[in-house]
Write an enzyme that holds these catalytic residues in place. Sequence first.
Site, PDB file in Angstrom:
ATOM      1  N   HIS A 155      -6.748   8.121   8.341  1.00 39.58           N
ATOM      2  CA  HIS A 155      -5.479   7.949   7.641  1.00 39.58           C
ATOM      3  C   HIS A 155      -5.595   6.911   6.533  1.00 39.58           C
ATOM      4  O   HIS A 155      -5.139   7.137   5.401  1.00 39.58           O
ATOM      5  CB  HIS A 155      -4.389   7.533   8.636  1.00 39.58           C
ATOM      6  CG  HIS A 155      -3.074   7.251   7.988  1.00 39.58           C
ATOM      7  ND1 HIS A 155      -2.325   8.227   7.382  1.00 39.58           N
ATOM      8  CD2 HIS A 155      -2.380   6.092   7.837  1.00 39.58           C
ATOM      9  CE1 HIS A 155      -1.224   7.690   6.891  1.00 39.58           C
ATOM     10  NE2 HIS A 155      -1.232   6.399   7.152  1.00 39.58           N
ATOM     11  N   GLU A 156      -6.208   5.782   6.837  1.00 38.23           N
ATOM     12  CA  GLU A 156      -6.298   4.697   5.863  1.00 38.23           C
ATOM     13  C   GLU A 156      -7.081   5.110   4.621  1.00 38.23           C
ATOM     14  O   GLU A 156      -6.713   4.766   3.501  1.00 38.23           O
ATOM     15  CB  GLU A 156      -6.964   3.473   6.500  1.00 38.23           C
ATOM     16  CG  GLU A 156      -6.116   2.750   7.529  1.00 38.23           C
ATOM     17  CD  GLU A 156      -5.049   1.876   6.896  1.00 38.23           C
ATOM     18  OE1 GLU A 156      -5.014   1.786   5.653  1.00 38.23           O
ATOM     19  OE2 GLU A 156      -4.250   1.287   7.637  1.00 38.23           O
ATOM     20  N   SER A 157      -8.169   5.850   4.815  1.00 37.34           N
ATOM     21  CA  SER A 157      -9.081   6.132   3.712  1.00 37.34           C
ATOM     22  C   SER A 157      -8.933   7.529   3.145  1.00 37.34           C
ATOM     23  O   SER A 157      -9.808   7.998   2.414  1.00 37.34           O
ATOM     24  CB  SER A 157     -10.530   5.924   4.169  1.00 37.34           C
ATOM     25  OG  SER A 157     -10.865   6.834   5.208  1.00 37.34           O
TER      26      SER A 157
ATOM     27  N   TYR B   3       3.831   4.760   9.780  1.00 37.30           N
ATOM     28  CA  TYR B   3       2.435   4.488  10.128  1.00 37.30           C
ATOM     29  C   TYR B   3       2.202   4.553  11.636  1.00 37.30           C
ATOM     30  O   TYR B   3       1.224   5.147  12.101  1.00 37.30           O
ATOM     31  CB  TYR B   3       2.060   3.102   9.601  1.00 37.30           C
ATOM     32  CG  TYR B   3       0.610   2.727   9.723  1.00 37.30           C
ATOM     33  CD1 TYR B   3      -0.302   3.076   8.737  1.00 37.30           C
ATOM     34  CD2 TYR B   3       0.147   1.990  10.808  1.00 37.30           C
ATOM     35  CE1 TYR B   3      -1.637   2.703   8.832  1.00 37.30           C
ATOM     36  CE2 TYR B   3      -1.184   1.621  10.917  1.00 37.30           C
ATOM     37  CZ  TYR B   3      -2.074   1.981   9.919  1.00 37.30           C
ATOM     38  OH  TYR B   3      -3.387   1.614  10.029  1.00 37.30           O
TER      39      TYR B   3
ATOM     40  N   ARG C 164       0.810  -1.218   0.000  1.00 37.98           N
ATOM     41  CA  ARG C 164       0.000   0.000   0.000  1.00 37.98           C
ATOM     42  C   ARG C 164       0.836   1.258   0.000  1.00 37.98           C
ATOM     43  O   ARG C 164       0.371   2.330   0.316  1.00 37.98           O
ATOM     44  CB  ARG C 164      -0.914   0.010   1.221  1.00 37.98           C
ATOM     45  CG  ARG C 164      -1.963  -1.077   1.183  1.00 37.98           C
ATOM     46  CD  ARG C 164      -2.859  -0.967   2.379  1.00 37.98           C
ATOM     47  NE  ARG C 164      -2.060  -1.109   3.580  1.00 37.98           N
ATOM     48  CZ  ARG C 164      -2.487  -0.773   4.780  1.00 37.98           C
ATOM     49  NH1 ARG C 164      -3.681  -0.272   4.941  1.00 37.98           N
ATOM     50  NH2 ARG C 164      -1.733  -0.945   5.845  1.00 37.98           N
TER      51      ARG C 164
END
Length: 551
Positions: free
Chosen positions: A421-423, A533, A5
């Site tokens: 953060h992820e999306s 992260y 990712r």
Amino acid sequence: MGNSRVALSVVLVTVMIAVLFTVVLGEREDGVCEPYGGSSAAGGGVPDGELSKPLKTDDYQISSRYKSAERPGHRGIDLAASTGTPMYAMASGVVTQAGPASGFGNWIVIDHQIDGHSYSTVYGHMYDDGVDVAAGDTVKAGQHIGEVGNNGQSTGAHLHFEVWGGSRQAGTETDPEPWIDQAVDPGQGSSNEPDGDTSGEGDKAPSKRVSRDRTSSTGGELQPTSKLTPSEDNLQVDTIRGARAVALRFPELVEIGSWRASDPFPDHPSGRAIDVMIPNYESSEGVELGNRVMNYFQVHKEHFNVEYQIWRQEYIPAQGTPNMMDDQGGPTANHYDHVHITFDGGGRPGPGQKYGEAPTGGDNDSSSVTGAVSADCADVGDKDLHLDEAAIPPELRKWIVLAGRECEAVDAPLIAGLIYHESAGFQAQALSPAGAQGYGQFMPGTWAGVGAKVGENGQVVGAPGSGSPADPADATMAVGRYLCELAEGQKEGIASGALAGDSRTLMLAAYNAGPGAVQQFSGVPPYAETQNYVVIVPQEASRFAAAVQGE
């Protein structure tokens, strides 16, 4: 959720650089386990240099003015508001009284130094549980300090507010209304100024600009250091103060770089920056030392007039949200071997210039970033924090709160920060080049194991892999369950010493890189994405934490 990712992470970092938010959190007496910054349990904070209204404009009506014809002995102004309405400090200062007082039920008195003049502000009629500060606390303009009550000699819920020239004990009261008229509503930004915000004396309304005291000293005067290269020549006042202080507080340091004649950026040639070189920067001891240096200046950013820092490829502004910088290709360019600190400046030192002392506190904290959870409190989720729901899309609010209750390892702000953060900003249809999907960026194989359709109360009602990673309820609850599963699976390794690091960091590392990678490397894997992260997600979590409860 693996290293595939990276492309999405680049997009996320770009978004973070473009959008900076200020989150202001309540601070406990001990200051432990709290992201650094001013306090606001109810959307407080004001832009730098501004006064804050004691209540938000829409929350009150004036019910009695200063020394009116009906009340010639009235020393303040009464602001009628509902019981429980948040109250805010008008200016930065030190709380001198907080608790029971004759006639007031409870009061709060704050002393301020404003453009060289002493003032006190007074807040009255709170209930016992409506006083949220204590004597000796340092507060900022716009900081949430309590709630409106109807206590003492009061015939209705209101805030009795006073402004005194000098002190409340030995000064002269002034009409508070011109001060309120010149102030702004809290909740418009954080106030990162040191004590001394505005100007004004007597009954005159204050101006709004800050006059910083760059020469005050409250103890042993800072002395020059031989660790500074090339010298203090060409440096400005704030920079010299910072260099002397860091050399004193961190004797293990060997070198502090400063002025140079040319540079792509003006910070060093202008004499406003230092580079605190970190010995053995690749070792865990080196990283810890760099973290401590960075945290020291972040805790005392007002004292040192810090503008921003860079440490381990992360840009850390005095105001706003830190963000990861683009890879510049080396440890020096990426600031892995030094902590870069840029100060406001303060001009060139004059004859007899004084620099004050090095403040204590903050130099023993080895958390990796401002806002990160320190090792002392990272074993469980911070249940004292609740969600700033105004910052969350409505369709996610309920589910983030429920997911934050899945286990002791998580809390609602952490869930919110991770999903944000992820999306790339709560995007339901977020899709990475590798195929990670939805709010939590689940790979299809991972979703098949941990995803499921959930019911009204967040309980699993579908078979494994049912539901959708783009559904607010299904995805959010899956994030909470998966984090708890990862944390539970790591307990034995942490207890035995097989895994190095605090539980929250390891849990986040496993979410990003997979639990197998954490086991393989006995801690956070040496992947740049994963190391970034575990820093970024706690920072994002801090922006969604609304208040500290149960103090």
